[in-house]
Write a protein that holds these residues in place. Sequence first.
Motif, PDB file in Angstrom:
ATOM      1  N   ASP A  38       0.825  -1.216   0.000  1.00  0.00           N
ATOM      2  CA  ASP A  38       0.000   0.000   0.000  1.00  0.00           C
ATOM      3  C   ASP A  38       0.854   1.258   0.000  1.00  0.00           C
ATOM      4  O   ASP A  38       0.398   2.317   0.457  1.00  0.00           O
ATOM      5  CB  ASP A  38      -0.986   0.022   1.183  1.00  0.00           C
ATOM      6  N   PHE A  39       2.078   1.184  -0.476  1.00  0.00           N
ATOM      7  CA  PHE A  39       2.931   2.382  -0.433  1.00  0.00           C
ATOM      8  C   PHE A  39       2.210   3.597  -1.014  1.00  0.00           C
ATOM      9  O   PHE A  39       1.765   3.584  -2.143  1.00  0.00           O
ATOM     10  CB  PHE A  39       4.231   2.125  -1.201  1.00  0.00           C
ATOM     11  N   ASN A  40       2.096   4.649  -0.211  1.00  0.00           N
ATOM     12  CA  ASN A  40       1.502   5.926  -0.624  1.00  0.00           C
ATOM     13  C   ASN A  40       1.978   6.994   0.357  1.00  0.00           C
ATOM     14  O   ASN A  40       2.465   6.664   1.436  1.00  0.00           O
ATOM     15  CB  ASN A  40      -0.031   5.812  -0.666  1.00  0.00           C
ATOM     16  N   PRO A  41       1.859   8.279  -0.002  1.00  0.00           N
ATOM     17  CA  PRO A  41       2.446   9.313   0.862  1.00  0.00           C
ATOM     18  C   PRO A  41       1.624   9.642   2.119  1.00  0.00           C
ATOM     19  O   PRO A  41       2.063  10.464   2.933  1.00  0.00           O
ATOM     20  CB  PRO A  41       2.514  10.539  -0.063  1.00  0.00           C
ATOM     21  N   GLY A  42       0.461   8.981   2.292  1.00  0.00           N
ATOM     22  CA  GLY A  42      -0.375   9.314   3.450  1.00  0.00           C
ATOM     23  C   GLY A  42      -0.468   8.194   4.460  1.00  0.00           C
ATOM     24  O   GLY A  42       0.192   8.209   5.506  1.00  0.00           O
ATOM     25  N   SER A  43      -1.261   7.177   4.123  1.00  0.00           N
ATOM     26  CA  SER A  43      -1.555   6.143   5.117  1.00  0.00           C
ATOM     27  C   SER A  43      -0.472   5.079   5.232  1.00  0.00           C
ATOM     28  O   SER A  43      -0.511   4.257   6.146  1.00  0.00           O
ATOM     29  CB  SER A  43      -2.887   5.464   4.788  1.00  0.00           C
ATOM     30  N   CYS A  44       0.499   5.083   4.304  1.00  0.00           N
ATOM     31  CA  CYS A  44       1.571   4.094   4.397  1.00  0.00           C
ATOM     32  C   CYS A  44       2.815   4.526   3.622  1.00  0.00           C
ATOM     33  O   CYS A  44       3.032   4.072   2.494  1.00  0.00           O
ATOM     34  CB  CYS A  44       1.100   2.731   3.892  1.00  0.00           C
ATOM     35  N   PRO A  45       3.622   5.389   4.212  1.00  0.00           N
ATOM     36  CA  PRO A  45       4.812   5.853   3.496  1.00  0.00           C
ATOM     37  C   PRO A  45       5.974   4.847   3.542  1.00  0.00           C
ATOM     38  O   PRO A  45       7.120   5.224   3.777  1.00  0.00           O
ATOM     39  CB  PRO A  45       5.154   7.177   4.189  1.00  0.00           C
ATOM     40  N   SER A  46       5.684   3.585   3.286  1.00  0.00           N
ATOM     41  CA  SER A  46       6.726   2.550   3.264  1.00  0.00           C
ATOM     42  C   SER A  46       6.402   1.503   2.199  1.00  0.00           C
ATOM     43  O   SER A  46       5.255   1.072   2.074  1.00  0.00           O
ATOM     44  CB  SER A  46       6.816   1.846   4.612  1.00  0.00           C
ATOM     45  N   TYR A  47       7.418   1.109   1.438  1.00  0.00           N
ATOM     46  CA  TYR A  47       7.245   0.022   0.445  1.00  0.00           C
ATOM     47  C   TYR A  47       7.988  -1.221   0.889  1.00  0.00           C
ATOM     48  O   TYR A  47       8.386  -2.037   0.080  1.00  0.00           O
ATOM     49  CB  TYR A  47       7.723   0.470  -0.940  1.00  0.00           C
ATOM     50  N   ASP A  48       8.173  -1.362   2.192  1.00  0.00           N
ATOM     51  CA  ASP A  48       8.959  -2.486   2.707  1.00  0.00           C
ATOM     52  C   ASP A  48       8.086  -3.736   2.835  1.00  0.00           C
ATOM     53  O   ASP A  48       7.505  -4.006   3.892  1.00  0.00           O
ATOM     54  CB  ASP A  48       9.561  -2.105   4.061  1.00  0.00           C
ATOM     55  N   LEU A  49       8.031  -4.483   1.744  1.00  0.00           N
ATOM     56  CA  LEU A  49       7.198  -5.683   1.742  1.00  0.00           C
ATOM     57  C   LEU A  49       7.716  -6.733   2.737  1.00  0.00           C
ATOM     58  O   LEU A  49       6.968  -7.589   3.197  1.00  0.00           O
ATOM     59  CB  LEU A  49       7.141  -6.245   0.315  1.00  0.00           C
ATOM     60  N   GLN A  50       8.989  -6.642   3.085  1.00  0.00           N
ATOM     61  CA  GLN A  50       9.530  -7.581   4.085  1.00  0.00           C
ATOM     62  C   GLN A  50       8.902  -7.305   5.457  1.00  0.00           C
ATOM     63  O   GLN A  50       8.618  -8.232   6.221  1.00  0.00           O
ATOM     64  CB  GLN A  50      11.053  -7.473   4.174  1.00  0.00           C
ATOM     65  N   PHE A  51       8.677  -6.025   5.766  1.00  0.00           N
ATOM     66  CA  PHE A  51       7.992  -5.699   7.024  1.00  0.00           C
ATOM     67  C   PHE A  51       6.542  -6.183   6.969  1.00  0.00           C
ATOM     68  O   PHE A  51       6.002  -6.717   7.941  1.00  0.00           O
ATOM     69  CB  PHE A  51       8.067  -4.194   7.303  1.00  0.00           C
TER      70      PHE A  51
END
Length: 413
Positions: free
Chosen positions: A324-337
């Motif tokens: 869900d990487f996006n600048p608001g509700s999820c500013p992370s693209y860390d699929l490992q997390f």
Amino acid sequence: MSRRMLIKNIGVLQTPIGSHKHCGEAQGENLKLQNAAVLIEDGLIVDITGDGELPRGAERATMMINANGSLVTPGLIDAHTHLVFGGWRQHELAMKLHGATYLDILAAGGGILDTVAKTRAASEEELYQKGTRILDDMLRHGVTTAEIKSGYGLDLETELKQLRVVKRLGDLHPVATSATFLGAHAVPPEYKGRADEYIEFIIETVLPEVKKQRLAKACDIFCETGVFDAAQSRRLLTAAQELGFRLRVHADEIDEIGGAALAGELGALTAEHLIATGEAGADALAAGGVIAALLPQTSFYLDKTYAAARMMIGKGIPVAIASDFNPGSCPSYDLQFAMTLGCLKYKMTPEEVLSAVTVNAACAVGMESRVGTLEIGKQADLVVWDAPDLETVCYRFGVNLAHIVIKNGEKVV
Ligand code: IZC
Ligand code: ZN
């Protein structure tokens, strides 16, 4: 001359098998080969062996990778991102600390609408450069395919601009992209208080142009309190289905207002988020054969509860996990997390989680015939991990354990 690559000394090669949605018991079925090797020719997997045997023709490999006893899995597939956007929204942190919720910020004209203003103002080149840097880092984290949504234009010109950037990224970047049209992400300021008219505008003007220019295969909508209700979602999605789009729905992220039920009824490809989905919504998803694309980092970042993944798996719904990487509700693209949260919060096993970020994610982006598993004939997209087993990848967090990344038979990291 053909390009041949051999990956040898793989401690364990772990992968789901097949080009279909893995649900129920099959969600957790992975093939595990000890002491394995993979032979790749012209970007495709031509042989896989275990128990210390080498594939036939291995001696003619022009490139060799020694995995040194590590884990190898398929390249990860991020089936839900909004990664083409202008600016960031770091100022929302202070608002959140003062008690404002995600929907409060949006209702006050911020949130998505803040990013819309910044995306409209950004040039196509700027968006492309920024997207490239993001994909570079996702690739370093083991992601070889990503779905990317529009939805920060909310006008014809900017929606097309965003989708052209997605296409250019897919053409030029090693990470393969799958574009989704999300023109119904919010009601733009020009249509404030006139959501029905905005839906009409999308149906009449934007959707046909996206189709004509072949800029997206799927259409999505944010079905949520204060955004678009179930009736509006039904209108848009039905029109999109008639035009031949596959359907995706942002459903029940904050409130259960009928998004999952609608996705099930329309036979959508995916329903995404599903934080608030209860038994009835899940029954509809199961009946419609819909993939549940769950986004645990968003629950984490919005400090919400977590989707009822075990309940969904129990009902035979195929589960995918995305960033869900996006600048608001999820500013992370860390699929490992997200994988770690999949175990800790969804109570999924590492095997179920692997299927969720590979084969089921491939199905969620319509690429299951080519990617998502390690099998003869599939594209050679894989990760050599700095870990001896999948448990380690799921157990550790906050570190990038992707060591070597192969995309289409090329070592890209
Ligand atoms: O920019 O806030 N939920 N859309 C629906 C988002 C989150 C992205 C955003
Ligand atoms: Zn989203």
